[in-house]
Write a protein that holds these residues in place. Structure first.
Motif, PDB file in Angstrom:
ATOM      1  N   ILE A  12       0.690  -1.276  -0.121  1.00 33.48           N
ATOM      2  CA  ILE A  12       0.143  -0.109   0.024  1.00 33.48           C
ATOM      3  C   ILE A  12       0.806   1.316   0.074  1.00 33.48           C
ATOM      4  CG2 ILE A  12      -1.749   1.352   1.545  1.00 33.48           C
ATOM      5  CD1 ILE A  12      -2.995  -1.161   2.182  1.00 33.48           C
ATOM      6  N   ASN A  13       1.928   1.198   0.833  1.00 28.20           N
ATOM      7  CA  ASN A  13       2.872   2.429   0.523  1.00 28.20           C
ATOM      8  C   ASN A  13       3.455   2.377  -0.719  1.00 28.20           C
ATOM      9  OD1 ASN A  13       2.746   3.564   3.285  1.00 28.20           O
ATOM     10  ND2 ASN A  13       3.503   1.412   4.049  1.00 28.20           N
ATOM     11  N   ALA A  14       3.573   1.527  -1.152  1.00 37.72           N
ATOM     12  CA  ALA A  14       4.070   1.302  -2.426  1.00 37.72           C
ATOM     13  C   ALA A  14       3.399   2.014  -3.560  1.00 37.72           C
ATOM     14  CB  ALA A  14       4.764  -0.049  -3.280  1.00 37.72           C
ATOM     15  N   LEU A  15       1.907   1.618  -3.488  1.00 38.66           N
ATOM     16  CA  LEU A  15       1.009   2.416  -4.117  1.00 38.66           C
ATOM     17  C   LEU A  15       0.876   3.747  -3.972  1.00 38.66           C
ATOM     18  CD1 LEU A  15      -1.781  -0.344  -4.096  1.00 38.66           C
ATOM     19  CD2 LEU A  15      -0.840   0.576  -6.146  1.00 38.66           C
ATOM     20  N   LEU A  16       0.896   4.256  -2.657  1.00 35.85           N
ATOM     21  CA  LEU A  16       0.524   5.749  -2.335  1.00 35.85           C
ATOM     22  C   LEU A  16       1.889   6.566  -3.055  1.00 35.85           C
ATOM     23  CD1 LEU A  16      -0.430   5.305   1.383  1.00 35.85           C
ATOM     24  CD2 LEU A  16      -1.582   6.409  -0.632  1.00 35.85           C
ATOM     25  N   SER A  17       3.140   5.675  -2.792  1.00 37.48           N
ATOM     26  CA  SER A  17       4.332   6.593  -3.056  1.00 37.48           C
ATOM     27  C   SER A  17       4.425   6.671  -4.700  1.00 37.48           C
ATOM     28  CB  SER A  17       5.708   5.961  -2.631  1.00 37.48           C
ATOM     29  OG  SER A  17       5.719   5.856  -1.403  1.00 37.48           O
ATOM     30  N   GLY A  18       4.005   5.584  -5.397  1.00 40.61           N
ATOM     31  CA  GLY A  18       3.749   5.541  -6.810  1.00 40.61           C
ATOM     32  C   GLY A  18       2.985   6.673  -7.355  1.00 40.61           C
ATOM     33  N   ALA A  19       1.703   7.022  -6.652  1.00 42.91           N
ATOM     34  CA  ALA A  19       0.776   8.032  -7.107  1.00 42.91           C
ATOM     35  C   ALA A  19       1.682   9.492  -6.907  1.00 42.91           C
ATOM     36  CB  ALA A  19      -0.423   8.050  -6.351  1.00 42.91           C
ATOM     37  N   TYR A  20       2.578   9.694  -5.792  1.00 47.27           N
ATOM     38  CA  TYR A  20       2.880  10.991  -5.554  1.00 47.27           C
ATOM     39  C   TYR A  20       4.010  11.191  -6.361  1.00 47.27           C
ATOM     40  CZ  TYR A  20       0.888  10.963  -0.967  1.00 47.27           C
ATOM     41  OH  TYR A  20      -0.071  10.893   0.267  1.00 47.27           O
ATOM     42  N   LEU A  21       4.893   9.900  -6.687  1.00 41.30           N
ATOM     43  CA  LEU A  21       5.997  10.115  -7.635  1.00 41.30           C
ATOM     44  C   LEU A  21       5.578  10.368  -9.165  1.00 41.30           C
ATOM     45  CD1 LEU A  21       8.168   7.266  -6.340  1.00 41.30           C
ATOM     46  CD2 LEU A  21       8.785   9.661  -6.424  1.00 41.30           C
ATOM     47  N   SER A  22       4.468   9.809  -9.495  1.00 45.62           N
ATOM     48  CA  SER A  22       3.949  10.162 -10.835  1.00 45.62           C
ATOM     49  C   SER A  22       3.344  11.685 -10.894  1.00 45.62           C
ATOM     50  CB  SER A  22       2.512   9.194 -11.046  1.00 45.62           C
ATOM     51  OG  SER A  22       3.120   7.914 -11.297  1.00 45.62           O
ATOM     52  N   ALA A  23       3.010  12.242 -10.015  1.00 49.08           N
ATOM     53  CA  ALA A  23       2.678  13.520 -10.064  1.00 49.08           C
ATOM     54  C   ALA A  23       3.712  14.614 -10.076  1.00 49.08           C
ATOM     55  CB  ALA A  23       2.016  13.962  -8.603  1.00 49.08           C
ATOM     56  N   LEU A  24       4.883  14.009  -9.573  1.00 51.10           N
ATOM     57  CA  LEU A  24       6.064  14.583  -9.542  1.00 51.10           C
ATOM     58  C   LEU A  24       7.021  14.529 -11.001  1.00 51.10           C
ATOM     59  CD1 LEU A  24       7.317  14.190  -5.869  1.00 51.10           C
ATOM     60  CD2 LEU A  24       6.679  16.540  -6.952  1.00 51.10           C
ATOM     61  N   PHE A  25       6.877  13.174 -11.405  1.00 53.64           N
ATOM     62  CA  PHE A  25       7.580  12.816 -12.649  1.00 53.64           C
ATOM     63  C   PHE A  25       6.651  12.025 -13.747  1.00 53.64           C
ATOM     64  CE2 PHE A  25      10.390  12.277  -9.164  1.00 53.64           C
ATOM     65  CZ  PHE A  25      11.294  13.292  -9.456  1.00 53.64           C
ATOM     66  N   PRO A  26       5.646  12.929 -14.329  1.00 58.55           N
ATOM     67  CA  PRO A  26       4.567  12.482 -15.030  1.00 58.55           C
ATOM     68  C   PRO A  26       5.270  11.854 -16.236  1.00 58.55           C
ATOM     69  CG  PRO A  26       4.559  14.841 -15.236  1.00 58.55           C
ATOM     70  CD  PRO A  26       5.630  14.554 -14.090  1.00 58.55           C
ATOM     71  N   ASP A  27       6.382  12.108 -16.960  1.00 56.74           N
ATOM     72  CA  ASP A  27       6.793  11.460 -18.041  1.00 56.74           C
ATOM     73  C   ASP A  27       7.482  10.027 -17.677  1.00 56.74           C
ATOM     74  OD1 ASP A  27       6.156  13.683 -19.271  1.00 56.74           O
ATOM     75  OD2 ASP A  27       7.911  14.798 -19.194  1.00 56.74           O
ATOM     76  N   ILE A  28       7.658   9.497 -16.564  1.00 61.10           N
ATOM     77  CA  ILE A  28       8.122   8.375 -16.351  1.00 61.10           C
ATOM     78  C   ILE A  28       7.100   7.395 -16.019  1.00 61.10           C
ATOM     79  CG2 ILE A  28       9.645   7.018 -14.843  1.00 61.10           C
ATOM     80  CD1 ILE A  28      11.126   9.555 -14.218  1.00 61.10           C
ATOM     81  N   PRO A  29       6.953   6.071 -16.790  1.00 63.64           N
ATOM     82  CA  PRO A  29       6.047   5.163 -16.433  1.00 63.64           C
ATOM     83  C   PRO A  29       5.834   4.864 -14.675  1.00 63.64           C
ATOM     84  CG  PRO A  29       7.075   4.452 -18.408  1.00 63.64           C
ATOM     85  CD  PRO A  29       7.899   5.917 -17.808  1.00 63.64           C
ATOM     86  N   LYS A  30       4.665   4.851 -14.661  1.00 58.87           N
ATOM     87  CA  LYS A  30       4.452   4.588 -13.056  1.00 58.87           C
ATOM     88  C   LYS A  30       5.003   3.104 -12.547  1.00 58.87           C
ATOM     89  CE  LYS A  30       0.683   4.752  -9.661  1.00 58.87           C
ATOM     90  NZ  LYS A  30      -0.848   4.838  -9.424  1.00 58.87           N
ATOM     91  N   TRP A  31       5.021   2.248 -13.309  1.00 58.42           N
ATOM     92  CA  TRP A  31       5.721   0.812 -12.848  1.00 58.42           C
ATOM     93  C   TRP A  31       7.093   1.056 -12.796  1.00 58.42           C
ATOM     94  CZ3 TRP A  31       9.445  -1.868 -15.238  1.00 58.42           C
ATOM     95  CH2 TRP A  31       9.815  -1.586 -16.661  1.00 58.42           C
ATOM     96  N   ILE A  32       7.736   1.876 -13.449  1.00 59.41           N
ATOM     97  CA  ILE A  32       9.152   2.015 -13.253  1.00 59.41           C
ATOM     98  C   ILE A  32       9.471   2.913 -11.788  1.00 59.41           C
ATOM     99  CG2 ILE A  32      11.142   3.312 -14.012  1.00 59.41           C
ATOM    100  CD1 ILE A  32      10.410   2.765 -16.929  1.00 59.41           C
ATOM    101  N   LEU A  33       8.634   3.741 -11.546  1.00 59.13           N
ATOM    102  CA  LEU A  33       8.645   4.679 -10.219  1.00 59.13           C
ATOM    103  C   LEU A  33       8.658   3.595  -9.164  1.00 59.13           C
ATOM    104  CD1 LEU A  33       6.857   7.956 -11.343  1.00 59.13           C
ATOM    105  CD2 LEU A  33       9.344   7.531 -11.133  1.00 59.13           C
ATOM    106  N   ILE A  34       7.374   2.770  -9.232  1.00 60.56           N
ATOM    107  CA  ILE A  34       7.241   1.864  -8.177  1.00 60.56           C
ATOM    108  C   ILE A  34       8.401   0.811  -8.024  1.00 60.56           C
ATOM    109  CG2 ILE A  34       5.647  -0.073  -7.329  1.00 60.56           C
ATOM    110  CD1 ILE A  34       3.236   1.577  -8.693  1.00 60.56           C
ATOM    111  N   ALA A  35       8.775   0.281  -9.223  1.00 57.97           N
ATOM    112  CA  ALA A  35       9.790  -0.714  -9.074  1.00 57.97           C
ATOM    113  C   ALA A  35      11.159   0.033  -8.208  1.00 57.97           C
ATOM    114  CB  ALA A  35      10.249  -1.173 -10.426  1.00 57.97           C
TER     115      ALA A  35
END
Length: 455
Positions: free
Chosen positions: A105-128
């Motif tokens: 769940i923390n990974a999901l939340l962080s993925g959402a925050y990171l996607s907002a900060l880095f919209p050009d990077i695929p979300k799955w890469i940010l989570i990984a």
């Protein structure tokens, strides 16, 4: 028995507390404020006070059991020692579900925050990448985890303090005397029902304080330190929640300005108080806050796996392996990291709906353990003090947990029961083919002098 005791540098009281506070995710008060403010008619700070008193009852039960059994394992260990290995296994199995889901769940939340900060990077890469960093830190010495959490808890708290400063100077014009009022507590409403309903929701903000007991084997003087850390963690979390809620409620006596409070009110709260730039910094602090919680929840999940592996309830040598240099439950840490990658394929609503059942099982179990140990076995109910400590407090603790049960999401209840049913089937298998696991110890806890609790 427990190779984690070989850790080169054991944790101090304040390091354990920092891990516990990180697990609570202090800035969650901003996310849940709008929902709870609506439910309590604008009395979120008072609801937090009521919640703190309620949670302290169960925290007291944890603290007393941690002093009696200074071993890692939390409710799994305590229930097994007092009510039998079968009961301990079921409690541990149910708790394991929550412990394993929270890092995801923390990974999901962080993925959402990171996607907002880095919209050009695929979300799955940010989570990984995020999961890889969390796993790497947890695979190292536990002292590194504690020290990193000190930073990652400190940054959000600094932003919270600055938020309070802005409220004072914008809302009150720098007039500190205006703080001396009770409006954020009562807001013109004295009804009890909505307040109790809001407090029941806020109880879930405190979930995780018990996780510090999984660090007992890596803590200095754990018989004294872990009980103190449990109580300090709850009190520190409650104080942070209350102060934050006070100033948010002061600025937002109602939800009129908050348009999306049913999802997450934190971006709007930050924007209206500090503007767009402050909102960006605030969301970065939310990300850091989630990262701190991820480190703590990952560590606790890995250690519960390790403890159940040491007890032979989970087969396989890898669950009992400790890294020779870093003294961490290495493969358990890697497994939790691997499972956290499921965040790539899940959505937050589904994941969140599955948690909290195990925590309710554990909270119920520790209060029952106090009754069984001190009332049924030790008969310590002869004086008013003993009656209050051994009957009144744990029974009140069970009542507050009952309110939490009533507010549990249906999906969490169904998923938890299904997981527990699988645990029962597995327990039947163990009892049939691994009978040696259930051979009674030569001495019960009642016959050992070290089990006598110093009140």
């Amino acid at each position: 028995m427990d190779q984690l005791k070989k850790t080169v540098k054991l944790l101090s009281l304040w390091q354990v507390v920092i891990i516990g506070v990180a697990y609570l995710t202090p800035m969650t008060v901003f996310d849940t404020f709008g929902i709870v403010s609506e439910r309590t008619n604008g009395r979120v700070p008072l609801a937090y006070l009521l919640t703190l008193v309620a949670i302290l009852l169960t925290a007291m039960s944890y603290s007393r059991l941690a002093a009696t059994f200074p071993e890692s394992g939390s409710a799994f260990t305590y229930t097994g020692k007092i009510c039998g290995k079968e009961s301990g296994f079921i409690v541990g199995w149910a708790t394991l579900q929550d412990y394993m889901l929270l890092p995801m769940i923390n990974a999901l939340l962080s993925g959402a925050y990171l996607s907002a900060l880095f919209p050009d990077i695929p979300k799955w890469i940010l989570i990984a990448v995020y999961v890889a960093i969390v796993t790497y830190i947890n695979s190292r010495n536990v002292s590194l985890l504690a020290n990193m959490n000190f930073i990652f808890v400190g940054v959000p708290l600094i932003l919270t303090v600055y938020f309070i400063y802005l409220v004072i100077h914008i809302k009150l014009g720098g007039g500190y005397a205006a703080l001396l009022n009770t409006k954020p507590l009562f807001n013109g409403d004295n009804s009890l029902g909505p307040l109790v309903g809001g407090a029941a929701v806020l109880c879930f903000s405190f979930l995780g304080f018990d996780a510090v007991s999984t660090l007992a084997s890596e803590t200095k003087d754990s018989k004294k330190t872990i009980p103190q850390a449990i109580m300090i963690t709850v009190l520190a979390g409650g104080i942070i929640f209350f102060i934050s809620a006070w100033f948010i409620q002061l600025y937002y006596p109602t939800n009129e300005l908050l348009k999306n409070y049913k999802d997450s009110s934190s971006p709007e709260i930050a924007f209206y108080v500090g503007g767009a730039i402050f909102e960006k910094f605030f969301m970065i602090a939310m990300l850091v806050n989630t990262f701190a919680s991820a480190l703590a929840s990952h560590a606790s999940a890995a250690r519960l796996l390790y403890i159940m592996g040491i007890a032979r309830f989970i087969p396989g040598q890898i669950f009992r392996y400790v890294h020779p240099k870093y003294h961490s439950p290495y493969f358990c840490v890697l497994l939790v990291g691997f499972l956290s990658l499921a965040a790539i394929f899940c959505n937050l609503d589904t994941a969140v709906s599955f948690v909290n059942f195990g925590a309710m099982i554990a909270f119920s179990a520790v209060n029952i353990c106090i009754l069984v140990m001190f009332v049924y076995y030790k008969k310590q109910i002869k004086t008013p003090k003993e009656i209050i400590l051994n009957i009144v407090f744990p029974v009140l603790g069970l009542i507050t947990v009952a309110y939490m049960w009533l507010n549990l999401q249906a999906d969490s209840f169904i998923c938890g029961l299904s997981w527990t049913f699988l645990g029962l089937l597995y327990l039947l298998y163990l009892k049939k083919y691994q009978k040696s696991l259930f051979v009674k110890d030569e001495q019960t806890f009642l016959q050992k002098e070290e089990d006598a609790l110093t009140l």
